[in-house]
Motif scaffolding. Structure first.
Motif, PDB file in Angstrom:
ATOM      1  N   UNK A  72       0.727  -1.257  -0.143  1.00 20.72           N
ATOM      2  CA  UNK A  72      -0.034  -0.119   0.051  1.00 20.72           C
ATOM      3  C   UNK A  72       1.018   1.161  -0.018  1.00 20.72           C
ATOM      4  N   UNK A  73       0.870   2.149  -1.199  1.00 23.04           N
ATOM      5  CA  UNK A  73       1.628   3.243  -1.060  1.00 23.04           C
ATOM      6  C   UNK A  73       0.510   4.232  -1.218  1.00 23.04           C
ATOM      7  N   UNK A  74       0.707   5.159  -0.108  1.00 20.28           N
ATOM      8  CA  UNK A  74      -0.493   6.463  -0.198  1.00 20.28           C
ATOM      9  C   UNK A  74      -0.235   7.407  -1.105  1.00 20.28           C
ATOM     10  N   UNK A  75      -1.117   7.904  -1.844  1.00 22.03           N
ATOM     11  CA  UNK A  75      -1.335   9.015  -2.664  1.00 22.03           C
ATOM     12  C   UNK A  75      -1.323  10.390  -2.149  1.00 22.03           C
ATOM     13  N   UNK A  76      -0.180  11.098  -1.990  1.00 22.81           N
ATOM     14  CA  UNK A  76       0.126  12.103  -1.330  1.00 22.81           C
ATOM     15  C   UNK A  76      -0.103  13.398  -2.301  1.00 22.81           C
ATOM     16  N   UNK A  77      -0.421  14.372  -1.692  1.00 21.42           N
ATOM     17  CA  UNK A  77      -0.701  16.024  -2.496  1.00 21.42           C
ATOM     18  C   UNK A  77       0.578  16.407  -2.622  1.00 21.42           C
ATOM     19  N   UNK A  78       1.044  16.783  -4.039  1.00 19.66           N
ATOM     20  CA  UNK A  78       2.244  17.266  -4.502  1.00 19.66           C
ATOM     21  C   UNK A  78       2.503  18.639  -3.626  1.00 19.66           C
ATOM     22  N   UNK A  79       1.501  19.466  -3.257  1.00 19.60           N
ATOM     23  CA  UNK A  79       1.617  20.678  -2.552  1.00 19.60           C
ATOM     24  C   UNK A  79       0.932  20.438  -1.243  1.00 19.60           C
ATOM     25  N   UNK A  80       1.131  19.248  -0.529  1.00 15.39           N
ATOM     26  CA  UNK A  80       0.795  19.141   0.762  1.00 15.39           C
ATOM     27  C   UNK A  80       1.538  20.100   1.812  1.00 15.39           C
ATOM     28  N   UNK A  81       1.033  20.805   2.569  1.00 19.70           N
ATOM     29  CA  UNK A  81       1.580  21.836   3.556  1.00 19.70           C
ATOM     30  C   UNK A  81       2.904  21.260   4.256  1.00 19.70           C
ATOM     31  N   UNK A  82       3.152  19.861   4.235  1.00 16.65           N
ATOM     32  CA  UNK A  82       4.268  19.431   4.852  1.00 16.65           C
ATOM     33  C   UNK A  82       5.399  19.823   4.058  1.00 16.65           C
ATOM     34  N   UNK A  83       5.191  19.880   2.687  1.00 18.88           N
ATOM     35  CA  UNK A  83       6.481  20.091   1.918  1.00 18.88           C
ATOM     36  C   UNK A  83       6.343  21.461   0.940  1.00 18.88           C
ATOM     37  N   UNK A  84       5.223  21.994   1.098  1.00 21.27           N
ATOM     38  CA  UNK A  84       4.933  23.395   0.491  1.00 21.27           C
ATOM     39  C   UNK A  84       5.897  24.314   0.691  1.00 21.27           C
ATOM     40  N   UNK A  85       6.550  24.405   1.839  1.00 19.80           N
ATOM     41  CA  UNK A  85       7.499  25.639   2.417  1.00 19.80           C
ATOM     42  C   UNK A  85       8.652  25.272   1.593  1.00 19.80           C
ATOM     43  N   UNK A  86       8.959  24.074   1.007  1.00 23.18           N
ATOM     44  CA  UNK A  86      10.411  23.720   0.374  1.00 23.18           C
ATOM     45  C   UNK A  86      10.257  24.139  -1.258  1.00 23.18           C
ATOM     46  N   UNK A  87       8.930  24.303  -1.593  1.00 21.90           N
ATOM     47  CA  UNK A  87       8.696  24.323  -3.006  1.00 21.90           C
ATOM     48  C   UNK A  87       8.574  25.743  -3.542  1.00 21.90           C
ATOM     49  N   UNK A  88       9.200  25.933  -4.672  1.00 15.75           N
ATOM     50  CA  UNK A  88       9.340  27.280  -5.420  1.00 15.75           C
ATOM     51  C   UNK A  88       9.344  26.715  -6.995  1.00 15.75           C
ATOM     52  N   UNK A  89       8.826  27.983  -7.424  1.00 14.95           N
ATOM     53  CA  UNK A  89       8.725  27.553  -9.215  1.00 14.95           C
ATOM     54  C   UNK A  89       9.544  28.895  -9.851  1.00 14.95           C
ATOM     55  N   UNK A  90      10.928  28.556  -9.577  1.00 15.88           N
ATOM     56  CA  UNK A  90      11.805  29.441 -10.139  1.00 15.88           C
ATOM     57  C   UNK A  90      11.805  29.797 -11.763  1.00 15.88           C
ATOM     58  N   UNK A  91      11.478  28.578 -12.387  1.00 16.27           N
ATOM     59  CA  UNK A  91      11.364  28.535 -13.795  1.00 16.27           C
ATOM     60  C   UNK A  91      10.400  29.447 -14.369  1.00 16.27           C
ATOM     61  N   UNK A  92       9.221  29.722 -13.647  1.00 16.65           N
ATOM     62  CA  UNK A  92       8.279  30.639 -13.986  1.00 16.65           C
ATOM     63  C   UNK A  92       8.435  32.174 -13.628  1.00 16.65           C
ATOM     64  N   UNK A  93       9.648  32.218 -12.731  1.00 12.18           N
ATOM     65  CA  UNK A  93       9.773  33.448 -12.400  1.00 12.18           C
ATOM     66  C   UNK A  93      10.313  34.554 -13.220  1.00 12.18           C
TER      67      UNK A  93
END
Length: 662
Positions: A32-53
């Motif tokens: 059983x492998x859980x399906x997690x949200x790519x933008x879950x609050x647990x990881x959102x603070x580490x995510x940036x979208x520099x390519x779109x900046x």
């Protein structure tokens, strides 16, 4: 011929890259492998979208936070190339203080790989090149045909016949002449016989280092869209089997672990890798032309702290170009990689070469097997993957435009997720590291000829735990598909597979057993992403009661728009089973993290039996106080008959939950 464009609508198919409706990527009795949200609050603070900046002009040009501006640092490309020729870019002349073609004098100097002494070689064995003495001049119209030369250095000066005058421009280009590859093939086979093309498909394995499935979804939306347009099949349960790139590529290309490879053919890193039975050699023996290339020569898979290859391993081998251009024109170093070579991304060395190879072999109607890998943009940084998004889109569209995908199986994948950084201190980050992205694009002609094999591949990709060992067996089946995956062969092999339960590598064209575990698949406990430790808990335990309450609350939330349906109330908890991640996925072993509670409840009125999995996620506030967040993961099943209880609603799904009344 299908060519994806920006204007084509996204096709809504079962392959759509959306979260699983069940809350799990894989949900079998063995994994059983859980399906997690790519933008879950647990990881959102580490995510940036520099390519779109927007471009940062504050002097951070070598920071991963700024899109690489290769041309801005060294000047625009004065010379570009197509599949056969070089040509001067007239719009760039002004930058180099020239106003017309006659103001510049350009020539190209070929170079080629030189094999080291088989009796005396060292770590430089795979790096030796030799330049031609002559530098061949461009024609008056500003172009030059390179003939059968594979690699060239372009040298430009302000108009002068004096070759000692200063260079105003230096550049590197690769070409893929099929005639040269064919000569190598004939020499290695000892004859000129080429097997017929009937019922054979080319294989292109195109990979990118250190990109998890979830990070792919975050950072590469344009690539994702093109893959959807191409009908790509996504691997939802693709689990890495080793720590870094080499121990994950070795199973893909040899079917062995790294330790098994050492015992079989490669006793130590000081020895050449030529003696191993790599997959491209097996395809070469069947008459295929072969290719291999990576964009970072110094840390490439087969060369980092290794000798690499003594003899050229494939017919199209781009390493001489990559190594030489990296040494002479590489710049904008970001941690371990130079992300630029002259006016272009280092990755463009590979993207351009893949296109040229695929175009050449397609035009020549030759079957091809190739492995190409990109490291420079993603090896060290979580958020730099976005910089590859648009270049990959252009590559996929250009390959499609050649018609090559009509006869080519494309395997697009990574080896693992990012292995360091703050995100790795979270449960989700650790899970992501173990679950790289993977896609397969299958030609329509292949689907028509082998429908059962493709149906198995789709099922395995979506619903089973899979690994590089499986992909190896899948690719091996393509050596002789008529003998391996015809309907009769599949029926026979499927029966044999049932007798060999626990087989490590299983072709995805075969039905992978539902109960497959990490141990069965050859995944060590340290890299296993499957939830384990399932155990029954007392139905009166607080966790079971809380999970049951969350389930009934969810049912009532479904019923809110239907006033004709009576609210449900919990009557009894019939069973409760809790499962947890393996210890290796816990960033802090003594602290609880995500758990799943599978509960069966009875709800009134009507004695309805509902079954669901409730995900329990601990949340810690700034003061250190921990609370539990509960949510149903996926669908809620009705596991007993409901007869006419829901006759007052027409919506199919609501019939499962509704009890008509006031």
């Amino acid at each position: 011929m299908f060519i994806p464009t920006d204007k084509q609508p996204m096709e809504e198919t079962e392959d759509a890259l959306s979260p699983s409706s069940r809350g799990f990527l894989v949900m079998t009795s063995g994994c059983k492998i859980p399906d997690l949200d790519p933008m879950d609050p647990a990881v959102r603070k580490f995510v940036e979208f520099y390519a779109n900046g927007t471009r940062n002009t504050t002097g951070e040009e070598d920071s991963d936070k700024v899109p690489p501006n290769c041309a801005g640092k060294v000047g625009p490309a004065l010379v570009e190339s197509n599949t056969t020729s070089l040509y001067i870019v007239t719009s760039a002349l002004e930058y180099y203080n020239a106003s017309a073609l006659e103001d510049v004098n350009c020539c190209y100097r070929p170079f080629h790989r030189v094999m080291a002494d088989p009796n005396h070689y060292d770590y430089s064995a795979d790096n030796n090149i030799e330049y031609h003495k002559l530098c061949y001049p461009f024609q008056e119209e500003g172009s030059a045909s390179v003939g059968e030369h594979e690699f060239v250095r372009v040298e430009c000066r302000l108009s002068s016949d004096d070759t000692t005058s200063p260079l105003i421009y230096k550049d590197f280009h690769a070409f893929a002449p099929v005639s040269v590859a064919m000569k190598r093939a004939i020499e290695s086979r000892g004859n000129a016989e080429m097997p017929p093309l009937d019922h054979r498909w080319s294989i292109l394995v195109f990979g990118m280092d250190a990109v998890s499935r979830l990070n792919f979804h975050r950072q590469m939306p344009r690539t994702k869209k093109v893959l959807e347009e191409l009908g790509a099949i996504e691997f939802l349960g693709y689990n890495k089997v080793g720590d870094n790139t080499f121990p994950n590529i070795v199973p893909l290309m040899s079917g062995m672990t790294e330790d098994e490879l050492k015992k079989a053919c490669w006793p130590n890193p000081q020895k050449k890798l030529d003696d191993c039975s790599w997959l491209w050699r097996q395809f070469e023996s069947k008459g295929y032309l072969t290719g291999l290339g990576e964009d970072c020569a110094w840390m490439s898979t087969f060369n980092y702290v290794k000798v690499g290859f003594l003899r050229q391993p494939v017919h199209f081998y781009v390493r001489p170009l990559v190594r030489t251009s990296e040494d002479e024109a590489g710049h904008t170093k970001r941690m371990n990689a130079k992300v630029c070579v002259g006016p272009r991304l280092s990755a463009s060395n590979i993207f351009n070469y893949i296109y040229k190879v695929m175009n050449s072999v397609s035009d020549a109607a030759q079957s091809f097997f190739g492995l190409f890998w990109v490291n420079s943009l993603t090896h060290d940084f979580l958020n730099s993957a976005g910089y590859a998004d648009e270049p990959q889109v252009q590559l996929l569209r250009k390959i499609a435009s050649t018609g090559a995908l009509n006869r080519t199986l494309l395997l697009f994948l990574s080896d693992h997720g990012i292995r360091w950084g703050s995100i790795r201190e979270t449960y989700q980050g650790r899970l992501e590291e173990r679950l790289p992205f993977g896609f397969a694009v299958i030609p329509p002609s292949f689907k028509e000829r082998y429908p059962s094999a493709v149906a198995n591949l789709v099922r395995n990709a979506r619903k089973r735990l899979t690994t590089a060992f499986d992909l190896h067996e899948t690719l091996k089946d393509l050596l002789d598909p008529e003998a391996s995956i015809s309907s009769e062969s599949l029926a026979r092999r499927s029966k044999e597979l049932l007798k060999r339960y626990g087989t490590r590598g299983i072709s995805l064209f075969l039905p992978i057993p539902e109960g497959r575990t990490c141990k069965d698949a050859g995944i060590t406990p340290n890299w296993c992403s499957c939830h384990s430790g399932e155990k029954k808990i007392d139905t009166e335990e607080p966790m079971a009661i809380a999970a049951a309450g969350a389930l009934v609350d969810k049912v009532n939330a479904f019923l809110e728009p239907y006033p004709q349906c009576t609210r449900r109330e919990l009557v009894a908890i019939k069973s409760a089973i809790i499962s947890s991640p393996p210890e290796s996925l816990l960033p802090h072993p003594k602290k609880k993290t995500l758990q799943d509670v599978s509960v069966v409840v009875e709800a009134a009125p009507g004695g309805a039996l509902f079954e669901a999995t409730v995900r329990v996620v601990p949340k810690e506030d700034e003061s250190g106080l921990v609370s539990l967040e509960l949510a149903v993961a996926g669908t809620i099943s009705r596991i007993n008959r409901y007869g006419n209880q829901s006759a007052c609603v027409d919506e199919f799904h609501m019939k499962l939950y509704c009890f008509c009344g006031s």
